[in-house]
Design a protein around this motif. Structure first.
Motif, PDB file in Angstrom:
ATOM      1  N   VAL A 136       0.854  -1.195   0.000  1.00 35.49           N
ATOM      2  CA  VAL A 136       0.000   0.000   0.000  1.00 35.49           C
ATOM      3  C   VAL A 136       0.885   1.237   0.000  1.00 35.49           C
ATOM      4  O   VAL A 136       1.915   1.274   0.680  1.00 35.49           O
ATOM      5  N   ALA A 137       0.495   2.210  -0.751  1.00 36.79           N
ATOM      6  CA  ALA A 137       1.238   3.470  -0.774  1.00 36.79           C
ATOM      7  C   ALA A 137       0.587   4.443   0.194  1.00 36.79           C
ATOM      8  O   ALA A 137      -0.623   4.371   0.462  1.00 36.79           O
ATOM      9  N   GLN A 138       1.402   5.340   0.740  1.00 39.60           N
ATOM     10  CA  GLN A 138       0.823   6.394   1.565  1.00 39.60           C
ATOM     11  C   GLN A 138      -0.108   7.244   0.710  1.00 39.60           C
ATOM     12  O   GLN A 138       0.117   7.444  -0.484  1.00 39.60           O
ATOM     13  N   ILE A 139      -1.165   7.761   1.341  1.00 41.78           N
ATOM     14  CA  ILE A 139      -2.208   8.501   0.625  1.00 41.78           C
ATOM     15  C   ILE A 139      -2.124   9.970   0.998  1.00 41.78           C
ATOM     16  O   ILE A 139      -2.132  10.311   2.190  1.00 41.78           O
ATOM     17  N   ASP A 140      -2.038  10.822   0.002  1.00 36.17           N
ATOM     18  CA  ASP A 140      -1.951  12.263   0.239  1.00 36.17           C
ATOM     19  C   ASP A 140      -3.300  12.902  -0.089  1.00 36.17           C
ATOM     20  O   ASP A 140      -3.756  12.867  -1.229  1.00 36.17           O
ATOM     21  N   VAL A 141      -3.953  13.443   0.928  1.00 35.96           N
ATOM     22  CA  VAL A 141      -5.200  14.197   0.738  1.00 35.96           C
ATOM     23  C   VAL A 141      -4.897  15.629   1.173  1.00 35.96           C
ATOM     24  O   VAL A 141      -4.740  15.915   2.364  1.00 35.96           O
ATOM     25  N   GLY A 142      -4.824  16.516   0.221  1.00 32.67           N
ATOM     26  CA  GLY A 142      -4.415  17.882   0.496  1.00 32.67           C
ATOM     27  C   GLY A 142      -5.474  18.679   1.236  1.00 32.67           C
ATOM     28  O   GLY A 142      -6.632  18.255   1.376  1.00 32.67           O
ATOM     29  N   PRO A 143      -5.097  19.862   1.748  1.00 34.26           N
ATOM     30  CA  PRO A 143      -6.069  20.706   2.470  1.00 34.26           C
ATOM     31  C   PRO A 143      -7.140  21.247   1.534  1.00 34.26           C
ATOM     32  O   PRO A 143      -6.927  21.416   0.335  1.00 34.26           O
ATOM     33  N   ALA A 144      -8.288  21.497   2.102  1.00 32.77           N
ATOM     34  CA  ALA A 144      -9.411  22.019   1.328  1.00 32.77           C
ATOM     35  C   ALA A 144      -9.368  23.548   1.293  1.00 32.77           C
ATOM     36  O   ALA A 144      -8.795  24.191   2.177  1.00 32.77           O
ATOM     37  N   ALA A 145      -9.971  24.100   0.247  1.00 29.66           N
ATOM     38  CA  ALA A 145     -10.067  25.558   0.134  1.00 29.66           C
ATOM     39  C   ALA A 145     -11.256  26.026   0.971  1.00 29.66           C
ATOM     40  O   ALA A 145     -12.382  26.160   0.483  1.00 29.66           O
ATOM     41  N   ILE A 146     -11.017  26.248   2.244  1.00 26.03           N
ATOM     42  CA  ILE A 146     -12.076  26.630   3.190  1.00 26.03           C
ATOM     43  C   ILE A 146     -11.970  28.116   3.478  1.00 26.03           C
ATOM     44  O   ILE A 146     -10.857  28.635   3.673  1.00 26.03           O
ATOM     45  N   PRO A 147     -13.080  28.840   3.483  1.00 24.35           N
ATOM     46  CA  PRO A 147     -13.020  30.274   3.799  1.00 24.35           C
ATOM     47  C   PRO A 147     -12.298  30.523   5.115  1.00 24.35           C
ATOM     48  O   PRO A 147     -12.456  29.752   6.071  1.00 24.35           O
ATOM     49  N   PRO A 148     -11.490  31.585   5.192  1.00 23.40           N
ATOM     50  CA  PRO A 148     -10.733  31.837   6.423  1.00 23.40           C
ATOM     51  C   PRO A 148     -11.652  32.175   7.591  1.00 23.40           C
ATOM     52  O   PRO A 148     -12.768  32.673   7.406  1.00 23.40           O
ATOM     53  N   GLY A 149     -11.196  31.891   8.787  1.00 28.91           N
ATOM     54  CA  GLY A 149     -11.984  32.174   9.980  1.00 28.91           C
ATOM     55  C   GLY A 149     -11.603  31.221  11.090  1.00 28.91           C
ATOM     56  O   GLY A 149     -10.732  30.363  10.929  1.00 28.91           O
ATOM     57  N   LEU A 150     -12.253  31.372  12.227  1.00 33.96           N
ATOM     58  CA  LEU A 150     -11.995  30.520  13.377  1.00 33.96           C
ATOM     59  C   LEU A 150     -12.988  29.359  13.361  1.00 33.96           C
ATOM     60  O   LEU A 150     -14.197  29.565  13.490  1.00 33.96           O
ATOM     61  N   TYR A 151     -12.473  28.156  13.190  1.00 35.84           N
ATOM     62  CA  TYR A 151     -13.319  26.962  13.100  1.00 35.84           C
ATOM     63  C   TYR A 151     -13.112  26.080  14.333  1.00 35.84           C
ATOM     64  O   TYR A 151     -12.093  26.162  15.004  1.00 35.84           O
ATOM     65  N   ARG A 152     -14.068  25.215  14.538  1.00 40.84           N
ATOM     66  CA  ARG A 152     -13.918  24.110  15.468  1.00 40.84           C
ATOM     67  C   ARG A 152     -14.806  22.967  14.986  1.00 40.84           C
ATOM     68  O   ARG A 152     -15.768  23.178  14.228  1.00 40.84           O
ATOM     69  N   ALA A 153     -14.452  21.757  15.385  1.00 40.23           N
ATOM     70  CA  ALA A 153     -15.312  20.618  15.076  1.00 40.23           C
ATOM     71  C   ALA A 153     -16.506  20.648  16.014  1.00 40.23           C
ATOM     72  O   ALA A 153     -16.371  20.950  17.210  1.00 40.23           O
ATOM     73  N   ILE A 154     -17.677  20.359  15.467  1.00 43.11           N
ATOM     74  CA  ILE A 154     -18.884  20.443  16.291  1.00 43.11           C
ATOM     75  C   ILE A 154     -19.848  19.330  15.906  1.00 43.11           C
ATOM     76  O   ILE A 154     -19.977  18.977  14.731  1.00 43.11           O
ATOM     77  N   THR A 155     -20.501  18.745  16.891  1.00 43.20           N
ATOM     78  CA  THR A 155     -21.561  17.769  16.623  1.00 43.20           C
ATOM     79  C   THR A 155     -22.902  18.498  16.572  1.00 43.20           C
ATOM     80  O   THR A 155     -23.024  19.640  17.022  1.00 43.20           O
ATOM     81  N   GLY A 156     -23.891  17.813  16.049  1.00 42.92           N
ATOM     82  CA  GLY A 156     -25.212  18.421  15.989  1.00 42.92           C
ATOM     83  C   GLY A 156     -25.757  18.749  17.373  1.00 42.92           C
ATOM     84  O   GLY A 156     -26.381  19.791  17.580  1.00 42.92           O
ATOM     85  N   ALA A 157     -25.518  17.863  18.336  1.00 39.62           N
ATOM     86  CA  ALA A 157     -26.015  18.105  19.700  1.00 39.62           C
ATOM     87  C   ALA A 157     -25.358  19.346  20.296  1.00 39.62           C
ATOM     88  O   ALA A 157     -26.014  20.156  20.965  1.00 39.62           O
ATOM     89  N   GLU A 158     -24.063  19.507  20.066  1.00 36.66           N
ATOM     90  CA  GLU A 158     -23.365  20.682  20.592  1.00 36.66           C
ATOM     91  C   GLU A 158     -23.874  21.954  19.934  1.00 36.66           C
ATOM     92  O   GLU A 158     -24.133  22.962  20.611  1.00 36.66           O
ATOM     93  N   ALA A 159     -24.020  21.920  18.606  1.00 37.82           N
ATOM     94  CA  ALA A 159     -24.502  23.106  17.891  1.00 37.82           C
ATOM     95  C   ALA A 159     -25.916  23.470  18.340  1.00 37.82           C
ATOM     96  O   ALA A 159     -26.268  24.650  18.465  1.00 37.82           O
ATOM     97  N   LEU A 160     -26.718  22.456  18.570  1.00 33.69           N
ATOM     98  CA  LEU A 160     -28.084  22.690  19.025  1.00 33.69           C
ATOM     99  C   LEU A 160     -28.083  23.347  20.405  1.00 33.69           C
ATOM    100  O   LEU A 160     -28.824  24.311  20.655  1.00 33.69           O
ATOM    101  N   ALA A 161     -27.240  22.846  21.288  1.00 33.57           N
ATOM    102  CA  ALA A 161     -27.155  23.409  22.640  1.00 33.57           C
ATOM    103  C   ALA A 161     -26.739  24.877  22.581  1.00 33.57           C
ATOM    104  O   ALA A 161     -27.361  25.744  23.207  1.00 33.57           O
ATOM    105  N   TRP A 162     -25.709  25.158  21.813  1.00 30.13           N
ATOM    106  CA  TRP A 162     -25.219  26.526  21.747  1.00 30.13           C
ATOM    107  C   TRP A 162     -26.208  27.437  21.014  1.00 30.13           C
ATOM    108  O   TRP A 162     -26.322  28.619  21.342  1.00 30.13           O
ATOM    109  N   GLY A 163     -26.921  26.894  20.038  1.00 29.43           N
ATOM    110  CA  GLY A 163     -27.932  27.695  19.359  1.00 29.43           C
ATOM    111  C   GLY A 163     -29.081  28.065  20.288  1.00 29.43           C
ATOM    112  O   GLY A 163     -29.587  29.193  20.255  1.00 29.43           O
ATOM    113  N   LEU A 164     -29.483  27.109  21.128  1.00 26.25           N
ATOM    114  CA  LEU A 164     -30.544  27.417  22.094  1.00 26.25           C
ATOM    115  C   LEU A 164     -30.068  28.459  23.100  1.00 26.25           C
ATOM    116  O   LEU A 164     -30.820  29.365  23.490  1.00 26.25           O
ATOM    117  N   VAL A 165     -28.801  28.345  23.523  1.00 32.92           N
ATOM    118  CA  VAL A 165     -28.242  29.345  24.435  1.00 32.92           C
ATOM    119  C   VAL A 165     -28.239  30.722  23.767  1.00 32.92           C
ATOM    120  O   VAL A 165     -28.662  31.724  24.365  1.00 32.92           O
TER     121      VAL A 165
END
Length: 614
Positions: free
Chosen positions: A213-242
């Motif tokens: 097997v060869a190592q697999i290179d998946v390059g970075p995505a062209a994502i708009p700049p900004g402050l991101y974090r990983a979030i689950t639906g439950a977390e987003a829902l909680a913070w949206g209600l807050v």
């Protein structure tokens, strides 16, 4: 490679969710866009080594915009025979299968119902296979650490993770930092996990796997700049209600009873008590709903949460909230049913329940989130509509959205418009059920406010004074008012937009909820291939957007993919008399993009020259 889909699968005690979560963290730090799909058994502890106890975590990541958790697997890590049996069919031809041969003994093969060892027959012939005794190599790697054999074997998920990190060129430092936090009080366990992680990575570096097997290179995505974090639906829902309650200038009172997959929302909110939140775990679903109604009666934002069976128990209380015309939010994290059904599997089969599922004429607002990050915005909208119109709002999410995660651009909270609630203070001319002429909402008068004594309850009330009334004309008037109030909200929600494609296309795919990702990706691909197709996705389920009927009537064909037996399709047929066709799926899994693409090809023809750039 533009994108890749990896699944870690093993026994529910093998740490597959942690393994996938750590791979997600490092993948996000590598700059990829991603979507995840945790899949675990309903049983708290199914018999070890059986197919009923298989837990899996899938991640789709890439250098492009990722909208789904992926169809077929590029890489499967299976730590026992049962995991291989349950997940092998999802691996694409020539995909990579990594198996822990140390677990493929006669006992485990029998538990997985294998008649012969799949590592020795032609079961794995269509795939590339790495047969590694991960269990033994993990024990060898940690033998000088001083942990027990059982603790050593528990580290094998880190060994496998280290190998996959090597495969995709990922950094180990974020996971090592996480391990140091998690096992700060258990230095031997910490050392064992780090040793296993490093050993798995070193195995990839030194075992000349490049021949297989060869190592697999998946390059970075062209994502708009900004402050991101990983979030689950439950977390987003909680913070949206807050956020919504803050914008409404209200304290949140969240009353719930544990049920899968809704419990994670209670867990998230319980950790946010410093943000003017009161959480209450009630003795049952009915008590939770009634406590939330009581909180709203007292002037707070009452919110309750459950899944389909629990919402069924709350039904009578929902009628009370409609009758008393108090704001209430009910979050329904849908799961596969009916009854207990498949609690950890996803489905969209509570749409009828949300729109129609009460006695009498008892309308309320129904909203649906389409992705983990979208839960934040939908939650804010739920608070806005509930407080402005003094009505219950049903917010639909599902097991997939609740548990899945994605990168989330942290919003500018100051950019979200405030909608502070104005409770009634003036006793002059007060009538409990007198209404705002625009919204038809009654005044919110908090008990104890001088001069605003009033009566509410489930028995029909006079349309002005709120006094108990059995007058036939009054009941007709109150029923009409309750319906008109909800229907009028259609004028206060955004007009429906076409997500992709053009009005008047040969075929439109209409979706709601978590089908957004698969439909969006499929339509993108079909447009690139020259199919005249479009995508419309609903957030406001009831009332429907004011222009939806006009939009639907422009299309030649309407196809509605749903993870139920065809519920939105009947709603739209009833509302607009359109010839909509159902594409139903109720197997507890999200739609595959390839299945939706096949559905498009089966219904319309490609038109050369119409190809649109992806």
């Amino acid at each position: 490679m533009e994108s890749a889909t990896v699944r870690f699968a093993g026994d529910s005690g093998d740490g597959m969710q942690i393994t996938g979560g750590q791979f997600t963290l490092t993948t996000a730090l590598a700059g990829n866009d991603l979507a995840t799909f945790p899949d675990f058994p309903a049983e708290i502890r199914a018999p070890a080594g059986t197919t009923y106890g298989v837990s899996a975590f899938q991640i789709n990541f890439g250098a492009r915009r990722i909208k789904t958790a992926g169809d077929h697997l590029d890489v499967l890590v299976a730590t026992n025979p049962a995991a291989l049996k349950v997940n092998l069919a999802d691996v694409k031809s020539a995909g990579l299968v990594i198996v822990d041969t140390g677990q493929f003994n006669d006992k485990n093969l029998r538990k997985a119902h294998y008649d012969s060892n799949p590592l020795e027959d032609d079961t794995l012939a269509p795939y590339r296979v790495l047969k590694i005794d991960i269990t033994q190599l993990t024990q060898d790697a940690v033998e000088t650490v001083g942990v027990t054999k059982k603790e050593a074997v528990r580290s094998k998920n880190m060994w496998a993770l280290g190998l996959v990190y090597w495969l995709f060129g990922r950094e180990r430092a974020p996971t090592i930092a996480w391990l140091k936090r998690k096992f700060a009080s258990k230095p031997e366990v910490l050392e064992a996990n780090i040793a296993a992680l490093n050993a798995g990575h070193a195995f990839g570096e030194t075992s000349e796997l490049q021949h297989e097997v060869a190592q697999i290179d998946v390059g970075p995505a062209a994502i708009p700049p900004g402050l991101y974090r990983a979030i689950t639906g439950a977390e987003a829902l909680a913070w949206g209600l807050v956020a919504g309650c803050e914008k409404a200038a209200l304290r949140m009172v969240f009353c719930s009873y544990p049920i899968t997959p809704a419990s994670s929302l209670l867990h998230s909110l319980a950790a946010l008590k410093s943000l003017n939140i009161l959480t209450f775990q009630a003795e049952d679903e009915i008590a939770a709903a009634c406590a939330a109604i009581g909180a709203s009666y007292a002037g707070d934002m009452g919110i309750t949460s459950s899944s389909g069976p629990g919402v069924a128990l709350k039904t009578e209380a929902l009628g009370l909230a409609i009758a008393t015309e108090l704001p209430l939010i009910v979050v329904n994290s849908q799961r596969a049913g009916p009854s207990t059904g498949m609690p950890t599997k996803t489905e969209q089969s509570d749409l009828y329940q949300a729109v129609y599922g009460r006695n009498a004429d008892s309308p309320l607002v129904v909203l649906a989130a389409r992705a983990p990050g979208d839960c934040f915005d939908v939650a804010v909208e739920a608070v806005r509509l509930a407080t402005k119109y003094m009505t219950p709002v049903m917010l639909l999410t599902d097991g997939y959205i609740a548990n899945a995660s994605e990168p989330w651009l942290i919003p500018d909270l100051d950019a979200i418009a405030s909608f502070p609630v104005k409770r009634r203070q003036d006793p002059e001319g007060y009538q409990p059920f007198a209404r705002n002429p625009q919204t038809l909402a009654r005044d919110w008068a908090v008990p104890g406010t001088p001069g605003l004594m009033h009566r509410i309850g489930g028995i029909e009330r006079d349309s002005t004074s709120g006094n108990i009334s059995y007058d036939p004309d009054n009941h007709q008037r109150m029923t009409d008012l309750r319906a008109a109030k909800i229907e009028g909200i259609a004028n206060d929600i955004p007009l429906q937009e076409v997500d992709q494609g053009d009005l008047g296309a040969d075929l439109v795919l209409v979706g709601w909820g978590s089908t957004y990702g698969p439909i969006s990706r499929a339509v993108t691909t079909m447009l690139a291939e020259g199919y005249n197709v479009a995508h419309v996705h609903l957030r406001h389920i009831w009332p429907l957007p004011a222009n939806l009927g006009d939009i639907l009537n422009t299309y030649k064909k309407i196809l509605i993919p749903e993870m139920n037996h065809g519920q939105l399709v009947t709603l739209l047929r009833d509302r607009y008399l359109v010839d909509a066709e159902s594409l139903a799926q109720v197997n507890g899994k999200p739609f595959r993009v390839s299945d939706l693409e096949a559905a498009v090809r089966a219904r319309i023809s490609r038109k050369p020259g119409l190809e649109k750039k992806l």
